[in-house]
Motif scaffolding. Structure first.
Motif, PDB file in Angstrom:
ATOM      1  N   GLY A 159      65.927  40.497 -17.294  1.00 46.26           N
ATOM      2  CA  GLY A 159      66.050  39.338 -18.174  1.00 46.26           C
ATOM      3  C   GLY A 159      65.886  38.008 -17.457  1.00 46.26           C
ATOM      4  N   HIS A 160      65.318  37.042 -18.176  1.00 47.68           N
ATOM      5  CA  HIS A 160      65.132  35.636 -17.747  1.00 47.68           C
ATOM      6  C   HIS A 160      65.264  35.426 -16.229  1.00 47.68           C
ATOM      7  CE1 HIS A 160      69.536  35.584 -17.975  1.00 47.68           C
ATOM      8  NE2 HIS A 160      69.516  35.585 -19.290  1.00 47.68           N
ATOM      9  N   LEU A 161      64.252  35.894 -15.523  1.00 49.54           N
ATOM     10  CA  LEU A 161      64.282  36.026 -14.066  1.00 49.54           C
ATOM     11  C   LEU A 161      64.739  34.767 -13.340  1.00 49.54           C
ATOM     12  CD1 LEU A 161      63.569  37.806 -11.580  1.00 49.54           C
ATOM     13  CD2 LEU A 161      61.262  36.840 -11.722  1.00 49.54           C
ATOM     14  N   ASP A 162      64.203  33.610 -13.686  1.00 53.18           N
ATOM     15  CA  ASP A 162      64.472  32.388 -12.908  1.00 53.18           C
ATOM     16  C   ASP A 162      65.329  31.392 -13.674  1.00 53.18           C
ATOM     17  OD1 ASP A 162      62.619  31.602 -14.803  1.00 53.18           O
ATOM     18  OD2 ASP A 162      61.313  30.539 -13.397  1.00 53.18           O
ATOM     19  N   LYS A 163      66.241  31.874 -14.497  1.00 55.03           N
ATOM     20  CA  LYS A 163      66.972  30.979 -15.386  1.00 55.03           C
ATOM     21  C   LYS A 163      67.796  29.923 -14.657  1.00 55.03           C
ATOM     22  CE  LYS A 163      69.106  30.834 -19.852  1.00 55.03           C
ATOM     23  NZ  LYS A 163      69.741  31.534 -20.976  1.00 55.03           N
ATOM     24  N   ILE A 164      68.146  30.177 -13.437  1.00 56.94           N
ATOM     25  CA  ILE A 164      68.957  29.216 -12.690  1.00 56.94           C
ATOM     26  C   ILE A 164      68.252  27.874 -12.530  1.00 56.94           C
ATOM     27  CG2 ILE A 164      68.174  29.880 -10.372  1.00 56.94           C
ATOM     28  CD1 ILE A 164      71.209  29.711  -9.552  1.00 56.94           C
ATOM     29  N   LYS A 165      66.925  27.861 -12.717  1.00 59.91           N
ATOM     30  CA  LYS A 165      66.184  26.605 -12.593  1.00 59.91           C
ATOM     31  C   LYS A 165      66.542  25.614 -13.701  1.00 59.91           C
ATOM     32  CE  LYS A 165      62.222  27.920 -15.457  1.00 59.91           C
ATOM     33  NZ  LYS A 165      60.824  28.362 -15.485  1.00 59.91           N
ATOM     34  N   MET A 166      67.197  26.073 -14.763  1.00 56.47           N
ATOM     35  CA  MET A 166      67.479  25.223 -15.915  1.00 56.47           C
ATOM     36  C   MET A 166      68.256  23.964 -15.546  1.00 56.47           C
ATOM     37  SD  MET A 166      70.432  27.576 -17.752  1.00 56.47           S
ATOM     38  CE  MET A 166      71.251  26.343 -18.760  1.00 56.47           C
ATOM     39  N   HIS A 167      69.063  24.040 -14.475  1.00 57.03           N
ATOM     40  CA  HIS A 167      69.898  22.901 -14.111  1.00 57.03           C
ATOM     41  C   HIS A 167      69.121  21.794 -13.413  1.00 57.03           C
ATOM     42  CE1 HIS A 167      73.293  25.154 -15.527  1.00 57.03           C
ATOM     43  NE2 HIS A 167      72.968  26.153 -14.741  1.00 57.03           N
ATOM     44  N   ASN A 168      67.877  22.053 -13.064  1.00 60.98           N
ATOM     45  CA  ASN A 168      67.017  20.997 -12.539  1.00 60.98           C
ATOM     46  C   ASN A 168      66.807  19.879 -13.554  1.00 60.98           C
ATOM     47  OD1 ASN A 168      66.311  21.305  -9.852  1.00 60.98           O
ATOM     48  ND2 ASN A 168      64.580  22.644 -10.267  1.00 60.98           N
ATOM     49  N   ALA A 169      66.980  20.188 -14.837  1.00 64.73           N
ATOM     50  CA  ALA A 169      66.791  19.169 -15.873  1.00 64.73           C
ATOM     51  C   ALA A 169      67.912  18.129 -15.846  1.00 64.73           C
ATOM     52  CB  ALA A 169      66.717  19.824 -17.254  1.00 64.73           C
ATOM     53  N   ALA A 170      69.090  18.517 -15.384  1.00 68.47           N
ATOM     54  CA  ALA A 170      70.225  17.594 -15.316  1.00 68.47           C
ATOM     55  C   ALA A 170      70.256  16.820 -14.003  1.00 68.47           C
ATOM     56  CB  ALA A 170      71.529  18.364 -15.494  1.00 68.47           C
ATOM     57  N   ARG A 171      69.868  17.478 -12.930  1.00 68.07           N
ATOM     58  CA  ARG A 171      69.779  16.845 -11.609  1.00 68.07           C
ATOM     59  C   ARG A 171      68.715  17.585 -10.817  1.00 68.07           C
ATOM     60  NH1 ARG A 171      74.438  17.720  -7.274  1.00 68.07           N
ATOM     61  NH2 ARG A 171      75.769  16.844  -8.927  1.00 68.07           N
ATOM     62  N   HIS A 172      67.827  16.847 -10.198  1.00 75.51           N
ATOM     63  CA  HIS A 172      66.778  17.531  -9.433  1.00 75.51           C
ATOM     64  C   HIS A 172      67.414  18.195  -8.217  1.00 75.51           C
ATOM     65  CE1 HIS A 172      62.800  18.598  -8.118  1.00 75.51           C
ATOM     66  NE2 HIS A 172      63.084  18.111  -6.914  1.00 75.51           N
ATOM     67  N   LEU A 173      67.484  19.510  -8.254  1.00 74.96           N
ATOM     68  CA  LEU A 173      68.160  20.268  -7.204  1.00 74.96           C
ATOM     69  C   LEU A 173      67.187  20.865  -6.196  1.00 74.96           C
ATOM     70  CD1 LEU A 173      70.666  22.152  -9.533  1.00 74.96           C
ATOM     71  CD2 LEU A 173      71.190  20.223  -8.023  1.00 74.96           C
ATOM     72  N   PHE A 174      66.012  21.281  -6.657  1.00 71.38           N
ATOM     73  CA  PHE A 174      65.039  21.895  -5.766  1.00 71.38           C
ATOM     74  C   PHE A 174      63.668  21.842  -6.422  1.00 71.38           C
ATOM     75  CE2 PHE A 174      66.323  25.225  -8.630  1.00 71.38           C
ATOM     76  CZ  PHE A 174      65.195  26.001  -8.825  1.00 71.38           C
ATOM     77  N   ASP A 175      62.665  22.029  -5.612  1.00 64.41           N
ATOM     78  CA  ASP A 175      61.289  22.097  -6.089  1.00 64.41           C
ATOM     79  C   ASP A 175      60.828  23.541  -5.983  1.00 64.41           C
ATOM     80  OD1 ASP A 175      58.397  21.985  -6.241  1.00 64.41           O
ATOM     81  OD2 ASP A 175      58.575  19.820  -5.916  1.00 64.41           O
ATOM     82  N   GLU A 176      60.231  24.043  -7.049  1.00 65.53           N
ATOM     83  CA  GLU A 176      59.801  25.441  -7.048  1.00 65.53           C
ATOM     84  C   GLU A 176      58.691  25.733  -6.043  1.00 65.53           C
ATOM     85  OE1 GLU A 176      59.472  27.613 -10.818  1.00 65.53           O
ATOM     86  OE2 GLU A 176      60.198  25.790 -11.798  1.00 65.53           O
ATOM     87  N   SER A 177      58.055  24.690  -5.509  1.00 63.97           N
ATOM     88  CA  SER A 177      57.003  24.902  -4.509  1.00 63.97           C
ATOM     89  C   SER A 177      57.541  24.956  -3.083  1.00 63.97           C
ATOM     90  CB  SER A 177      55.962  23.777  -4.602  1.00 63.97           C
ATOM     91  OG  SER A 177      56.525  22.519  -4.238  1.00 63.97           O
TER      92      SER A 177
END
Length: 274
Positions: A159-177
């Protein structure tokens, strides 16, 4: 041939009964539909099914299978949390299938399982106070738990493999690249490929938050390169969401080179043309 195997009803944090879900699936033209309420867990939270309701859930959804036979194929599943040494897919052998997901990583500041799928305010507070803001360490732990699930207690669908990325919308935490992130994803995809497990394209982040799909398109491209089968699910929490953002998901899948999706039909998982 539309299908959806990731859905939630009033047995957990969804709205509407299982039968209302079926009616929604029929109205939206589905060939098959799967019930997958959040599995019971051994601690209090706001969205999992209560353990005492599991038998009722199984009885009600099995009865709907019989009632709607000939109209739509229905399958009884759960979205099963994988929490090491606590709960996992193998704890629910009575199901037709399960979606295996990671919603918890370690403990929060209160000593409770830390939910990574809740409000960003709570996520960021725990990240800062317990983990010193070290998002890399948290994400590595997150993907490590997914790999542990895949290798030791595999579900039918990840299920939803990379869902933890959702919090980037509130604060830029990391870049997927970033190289460390790409390496973590790659290691996880290699584990999924080795286990031969279907991975969903989950549309909920798009229709609820305006985000990219879970997982991101670049990961879907890599899934295709590794010949990992996909299914397309909406993670619906209301009957009207059952096919939400499906056109986007199919578009991205085809752009990645997928010509087939995997569906549960006739009691077996099989590939059908997009």
């Amino acid at each position: 041939m539309l299908t959806n195997y990731h859905s939630h009803s009033h047995f957990c944090d969804g709205k509407g009964s299982p039968e209302q879900q079926v009616q929604g699936a029929l109205a939206q033209g589905l060939r098959a539909f799967g019930f997958s309420s959040h599995c019971p867990v051994s601690f209090e939270n706001q969205w999992s099914m209560k353990a005492e309701r599991l038998d009722e859930y199984l009885t009600e959804t099995r009865a709907l299978q019989a009632k709607y036979e000939g109209q739509i194929e229905l399958y009884v599943g759960l979205e099963v949390d994988f929490i090491p040494e606590m709960v996992g897919p193998s704890d629910f052998p009575m199901l037709d299938y399960c979606v295996g997901s990671v919603h918890y990583v370690g403990l929060n500041q209160f000593g409770q399982p830390w939910e990574i799928d809740g409000s960003s305010v709570e996520f960021l507070e725990c990240l800062d106070t317990v983990y010193g803001g070290d998002i890399q360490a948290v994400i590595q732990k997150y993907y490590g738990i997914i790999r542990q699930m895949v290798e030791t207690d595999p579900p039918q669908v990840v299920g939803h493999l990379d869902k933890i990325k959702m919090h980037n919308a509130a604060r830029h935490l990391f870049d997927e690249s970033e190289s460390w992130y790409v390496a973590e994803v790659e290691q996880t995809l290699q584990a999924i490929a080795k286990a031969g497990i279907t991975t969903e394209i989950n549309t909920r982040g798009n229709y609820k938050r305006g985000l990219e799909l879970y997982p991101s398109p670049w990961i879907i491209h890599r899934l295709r390169e590794l010949n990992i089968p996909i299914c397309i699910n909406s993670d619906s929490h209301r009957p009207e969401e059952i096919t939400a953002s499906f056109p986007l998901a199919y578009q991205v899948a085809k752009a990645a080179g997928y010509e087939q999706v995997r569906i549960l039909l006739g009691g077996k998982w099989q590939d059908v043309a997009i």
